[in-house]
Design an enzyme around this catalytic site. Structure first.
Site, PDB file in Angstrom:
ATOM      1  N   ALA A  66       0.878  -1.167   0.000  1.00 18.60           N
ATOM      2  CA  ALA A  66       0.000   0.000   0.000  1.00 18.60           C
ATOM      3  C   ALA A  66       0.917   1.218   0.000  1.00 18.60           C
ATOM      4  O   ALA A  66       2.069   1.136   0.446  1.00 18.60           O
ATOM      5  CB  ALA A  66      -0.868  -0.011   1.247  1.00 18.60           C
ATOM      6  N   GLY A 111       0.725  -4.898   0.868  1.00 17.99           N
ATOM      7  CA  GLY A 111      -0.485  -4.966   0.045  1.00 17.99           C
ATOM      8  C   GLY A 111      -0.231  -5.617  -1.315  1.00 17.99           C
ATOM      9  O   GLY A 111      -1.142  -6.201  -1.900  1.00 17.99           O
ATOM     10  N   GLU A 114      -0.296  -9.216  -0.690  1.00 15.45           N
ATOM     11  CA  GLU A 114      -1.698  -9.572  -0.406  1.00 15.45           C
ATOM     12  C   GLU A 114      -2.530  -9.620  -1.689  1.00 15.45           C
ATOM     13  O   GLU A 114      -3.422 -10.463  -1.825  1.00 15.45           O
ATOM     14  CB  GLU A 114      -2.286  -8.578   0.604  1.00 15.45           C
ATOM     15  N   GLU A 134       4.736  -5.427   7.140  1.00 13.91           N
ATOM     16  CA  GLU A 134       3.967  -4.361   7.797  1.00 13.91           C
ATOM     17  C   GLU A 134       4.384  -4.108   9.242  1.00 13.91           C
ATOM     18  O   GLU A 134       4.403  -2.968   9.698  1.00 13.91           O
ATOM     19  CB  GLU A 134       2.463  -4.693   7.752  1.00 13.91           C
TER      20      GLU A 134
END
Ligand code: CO8
Length: 260
Positions: A66, A111, A114, A134
């Site tokens: 992200a 992300g 993911e 993270e």
């Protein structure tokens, strides 16, 4: 449809999506998530599209996570909204009716990892690195990583990656079942297209039903999953593709599926 952060091409009935923000190693900002969502809408809406390949632009990354610049000052409510939004998109990919292949040629972190986990098949180049770093940032995987990784590689390996935050290379990913294949960087898209090509030859309704039964069945008890499989099997029996596929075999010819 033109995008700021994605490149999109249609090849042989497959959408090829390049997440293309190389200066930020293709990090997923809000705008990129919205663009990806509209590509998923298109994939589901257009019957002629058989699936999608997602890859990253530039030399270094699939997706490095992200976009951290958008995370720093989130309130608790906004953080939950952000995580919900990413999760909803990734779940639509995973639970969609068409196969999605991740072609990972570099960093697939946070992300980005993911996103790859939500795809149905992962092809990695020897340069790929995957990880959920993270906790190094004081956050946790919020786009499904704490749930999907352990379902793919088992709890112990998932916890080592999630708690330790280290990246793993392509060979390690392959050994733990996180990668379907590892190929040389210049062969990455070709390898993904080859898998797409195999799927392309099969009955589209059967592919969708098999995908549905396999992905959804994983969340069910064995008994419920088996019942779900029976239901999908029964639905297909009413289709022309079923008659065509079985008929073509018996007539010793190639089937011509029409997705009906
Ligand atoms: N977000 C924003 N920018 C990024 C990101 C990112 N995730 N990753 C890299 N960049 C930027 C860098 O800031 C740098 O920008 P600039 O040139 O302007 O300084 C550029 O990309 C190139 O990066 P580096 O210079 O760092 O390249 P290196 O080759 O030295 O390092 C790494 C590559 C190892 C990939 C390194 O960039 C890195 O560690 N990136 C961060 C990886 C990371 O921690 N990802 C997880 C992010 S958090 C997340 O994904 C949470 C998901 C759930 C969200 C839930 C919502 C609430």
């Amino acid at each position: 449809m033109s995008f700021e952060n994605l490149k999109l091409e249609e090849k042989d009935g497959w959408l090829e999506v390049v997440i293309d923000r190389p200066k930020a190693l293709n990090a997923l900002n809000g705008a990129t998530l919205s663009e990806l969502a509209s590509v998923v809408d298109r994939l589901e809406a257009e019957a002629d599209l058989r699936g999608m390949i997602i890859t990253g632009g530039g030399e270094k990354a699939f997706v490095a996570g992200a976009d951290i610049t958008e995370l720093k000052d989130l309130t608790a409510a906004d953080a939950m909204k952000y995580a919900d939004r990413g999760q909803a998109l990734f779940s639509r990919i995973e639970r969609g009716s068409k196969p999605v292949i991740a072609a990972v040629g570099g960093f697939a972190l946070g992300g980005g990892c993911e996103l790859a986990l939500a795809c149905h098949i992962r092809v990695l180049s020897t340069k790929a690195k995957m990880g959920l770093p993270e906790v190094s940032l004081g956050v946790i995987p919020g786009f499904g990583g704490t749930q999907r990784l352990s379902r793919i590689v088992g709890l112990g390996r998932a916890l080592e990656m999630i708690l330790g935050g280290e990246m793993i290379d392509a060979e390690s990913a392959f050994r733990m079942g996180l990668a379907n294949r590892v190929v040389e960087p210049e062969e990455l898209m070709e390898a993904a297209r080859q898998i797409a090509g195999s799927i392309q030859k099969r009955g589209p309704l059967a592919v969708s039903a098999a995908l549905r039964a396999t992905v959804r069945g994983r969340e069910m008890t064995l008994e419920d999953g088996l019942a779900f499989e029976v239901a999908q099997f029964g639905l297909l029996a009413n289709t022309e593709d079923w008659k065509e596929g079985t008929g073509a075999f018996l007539e010793k010819r190639k089937p011509e599926f029409r997705g009906q």
